[in-house]
Design an enzyme around this catalytic site. Structure first.
Site, PDB file in Angstrom:
ATOM      1  N   GLU A 286       0.826  -1.222   0.000  1.00 29.95           N
ATOM      2  CA  GLU A 286       0.000   0.000   0.000  1.00 29.95           C
ATOM      3  C   GLU A 286       0.852   1.259   0.000  1.00 29.95           C
ATOM      4  O   GLU A 286       0.403   2.309  -0.441  1.00 29.95           O
ATOM      5  CB  GLU A 286      -0.928   0.011   1.229  1.00 29.95           C
ATOM      6  CG  GLU A 286      -2.241  -0.693   0.967  1.00 29.95           C
ATOM      7  CD  GLU A 286      -3.313  -0.456   2.040  1.00 29.95           C
ATOM      8  OE1 GLU A 286      -4.412  -0.988   1.860  1.00 29.95           O
ATOM      9  OE2 GLU A 286      -3.062   0.247   3.036  1.00 29.95           O
ATOM     10  N   HIS A 307       8.868 -26.748  -1.205  1.00 30.61           N
ATOM     11  CA  HIS A 307       8.215 -27.879  -1.876  1.00 30.61           C
ATOM     12  C   HIS A 307       7.031 -27.405  -2.708  1.00 30.61           C
ATOM     13  O   HIS A 307       6.182 -28.197  -3.093  1.00 30.61           O
ATOM     14  CB  HIS A 307       7.795 -28.917  -0.835  1.00 30.61           C
ATOM     15  CG  HIS A 307       8.977 -29.471  -0.097  1.00 30.61           C
ATOM     16  ND1 HIS A 307       9.578 -30.660  -0.416  1.00 30.61           N
ATOM     17  CD2 HIS A 307       9.718 -28.946   0.913  1.00 30.61           C
ATOM     18  CE1 HIS A 307      10.627 -30.856   0.377  1.00 30.61           C
ATOM     19  NE2 HIS A 307      10.730 -29.830   1.194  1.00 30.61           N
ATOM     20  N   LYS A 421     -14.219   0.037  -3.659  1.00 29.27           N
ATOM     21  CA  LYS A 421     -15.276   0.412  -2.708  1.00 29.27           C
ATOM     22  C   LYS A 421     -16.403   1.142  -3.427  1.00 29.27           C
ATOM     23  O   LYS A 421     -17.580   0.861  -3.210  1.00 29.27           O
ATOM     24  CB  LYS A 421     -14.711   1.341  -1.628  1.00 29.27           C
ATOM     25  CG  LYS A 421     -13.827   0.661  -0.616  1.00 29.27           C
ATOM     26  CD  LYS A 421     -13.496   1.649   0.493  1.00 29.27           C
ATOM     27  CE  LYS A 421     -12.376   1.146   1.377  1.00 29.27           C
ATOM     28  NZ  LYS A 421     -11.875   2.163   2.289  1.00 29.27           N
TER      29      LYS A 421
HETATM   30  O1  PA5 Z   1      -3.363   1.221   5.975  1.00 29.52           O
HETATM   31  C1  PA5 Z   1      -4.506   1.609   5.849  1.00 29.52           C
HETATM   32  O2  PA5 Z   1      -4.829   2.795   6.055  1.00 29.52           O
HETATM   33  C2  PA5 Z   1      -5.630   0.667   5.464  1.00 29.52           C
HETATM   34  O3  PA5 Z   1      -5.179  -0.616   5.235  1.00 29.52           O
HETATM   35  C3  PA5 Z   1      -6.668   0.601   6.576  1.00 29.52           C
HETATM   36  O4  PA5 Z   1      -6.049   0.139   7.747  1.00 29.52           O
HETATM   37  C4  PA5 Z   1      -7.824  -0.325   6.209  1.00 29.52           C
HETATM   38  O5  PA5 Z   1      -8.374   0.048   4.975  1.00 29.52           O
HETATM   39  C5  PA5 Z   1      -8.904  -0.282   7.274  1.00 29.52           C
HETATM   40  O6  PA5 Z   1      -9.366   1.039   7.454  1.00 29.52           O
HETATM   41  P1  PA5 Z   1     -10.157   1.488   8.730  1.00 29.52           P
HETATM   42  O7  PA5 Z   1      -9.261   1.316   9.917  1.00 29.52           O
HETATM   43  O8  PA5 Z   1     -10.502   2.918   8.492  1.00 29.52           O
HETATM   44  O9  PA5 Z   1     -11.374   0.613   8.825  1.00 29.52           O
END
Ligand code: PA5
Length: 445
Positions: A286, A307, A421
């Site tokens: 990310e 393996h 989303k």
């Molecule tokens: O690193 C990030 O910001 C994302 O992976 C969030 O942790 C994830 O989308 C979950 O978001 P939230 O904590 O707002 O539910």
């Protein structure tokens, strides 16, 4: 020293001259992190978090974990992405992937709300039957669909089972200090809440209440974990790639990327590190994977995957390098017994410690993969203690931020996550998405 960077297995792939040549770029990316002068600089709270954290809240986390340990048999942690992976990684790393099945005096910990699978959720609901249950819903935004839907289901279950008042005692919420539906709702209902600091994004949040409450409930020492991170913060405060192994690791990754090694495989020889790899994949994926750039973070557990994927690593496309976590010590000792009849021909291993055999498998694999054209970076880690976990978390977070700036991306946003989303909301008929729904339906036809 909790981590040592071993560059022996880069020989023939990356020279120290190459690292020296790129060092100034890595060092200036490091100073961008430290001076808070780069993109996403309002998300750098994790840099000083190991020393600069809310001590009152930390005490509240410990108190809540003690209450939860006394009150329940099952603790369900509801969250996704950065609101889930760190806690699970820590519990499996320090305790075991089989934590729930082992004899212990702490509650079983299950993770829900990290998918939209009815089967996965139903399995956890079944495991809760006849048990005393507490839950911790974790969402910084307070609007993420997966945990929000799961929370609604568990809330109903707890309210039916314990009544409004009893449910209130068993629901713990970790979210934004002031904003979001979950915060509003928790204030109305009177749930105990913990804070995801404004300046720490989800994937950098494991050492906040997001990770610490579930980790403490599982009986891990969160003081030792913070100490590991605090020591790493001091250790990696040198601004030079010659002495700062975190800057050096970021520089090596960048050299690999520029040489067309576009896949980094995190390797560990301990199944207990599998979820650490999942956490690491989210952190790097990310943070770096944007603007059509970035190393693809993958992971394997060896010798298990020798393996399966081992064949590809040895002889497939030469587009990867490996980062190997070498645990010096095992948490357990298993000695291979002698067999006077040597019926299986294994007496050459008699009396040997299994962990030593595992490390020989690692050394053999390092040379084999080098011979097959795969460079390897080795991170020597002392053990699987809470201290080492905290240290590793800090090392990887800092190296990730430096790497992102070297690549020229903002390591703290995740704009690409919104695309699915929006489509999902449109398809499900969420108000405000009518136009997108029409457009998608036309594409489906
Ligand atoms: O690193 C990030 O910001 C994302 O992976 C969030 O942790 C994830 O989308 C979950 O978001 P939230 O904590 O707002 O539910």
């Amino acid at each position: 020293m909790a981590i040592k960077l071993n560059e022996k297995y880069l020989s023939g792939f990356v020279s120290s001259t190459e690292v020296e040549k790129i060092a100034h770029i890595a060092e200036s990316a490091y100073s961008v992190v430290k001076n808070k002068s780069g993109a996403g600089n309002d998300f750098l709270g994790w840099v000083d978090l190991p020393v600069d954290y809310d001590k009152d809240e930390f005490a509240r986390i410990k108190a809540a974990s003690e209450k939860i340990k006394k009150m329940c048999d099952v603790f369900v942690v509801i969250g996704i992405g950065g609101s889930y992976l760190g806690a699970r990684a820590a519990i499996e790393f320090v305790k075991s992937p089989l934590y729930n099945n082992l004899k212990k005096d702490t509650p079983d910990v299950y993770f829900a709300g990290n998918s939209i699978s009815s089967s996965a959720l139903n399995d956890i609901l079944k495991l809760c039957e006849g048990k005393d249950v507490c839950i911790n819903v974790i969402s910084k935004s307070g609007t993420t669909t997966e945990p929000a839907v799961t929370f609604r289901i568990f809330r109903e279950l707890l309210e039916k089972k314990y009544g409004e008042e009893g449910a209130r005692e068993r629901i713990f919420v970790t979210t934004d200090r002031a904003r979001g539906k979950l915060k509003e709702f928790s204030t109305d209902k009177g749930y105990e809440t913990f804070v995801v600091p404004d300046d720490i994004g989800g994937r950098y949040s494991v050492l906040t209440a997001v990770g610490l409450l579930p980790i403490a409930v599982a009986g891990c020492d969160i003081d030792a974990m913070m100490k590991g991170a605090a020591d790493a913060r001091v250790k990696y405060s040198e601004p030079s790639a010659a002495t700062n192994e975190c800057i050096r690791y970021a520089a090596i990754r960048n050299i690999m990327y520029n040489k067309g090694k576009s896949i980094e495989i995190l390797v560990a020889y301990e199944p207990a590190a599998q979820m650490l790899s999942e956490w690491w994949k989210q952190l790097y994926g990310e943070s770096e994977g944007k603007d059509n750039k970035g190393l693809y973070p993958a992971s394997v557990i060896f010798s298990t995957d020798l393996h399966s994927l081992g064949q590809y690593v040895q002889e497939g496309l030469r587009t990867m390098f490996e980062t190997v976590i070498d645990f010096k010590k095992s948490s357990d000792t298993v000695v291979i017994p002698d067999d006077p009849n040597n019926i299986d021909g294994l007496n050459f291993l008699s009396g040997k410690e299994l962990h030593d055999v595992n490390r020989m498998a690692m050394t053999g694999t390092l040379f084999a993969h080098n011979d097959g054209g795969v460079p390897n970076v080795v991170l020597e880690v002392e053990d699987r203690s809470e201290y080492s976990f905290g240290y590793l978390v800090y090392f990887f977070e800092l190296a990730c931020a430096i790497s992102g700036y070297m690549l020229g991306v903002n390591p703290f946003d995740q704009p690409g996550v919104e695309a699915y989303k929006k489509n999902m909301y449109a398809l499900l008929g969420k108000p405000g998405y009518e136009e997108q729904k029409k457009a998608l339906e036309a594409r489906i036809k």
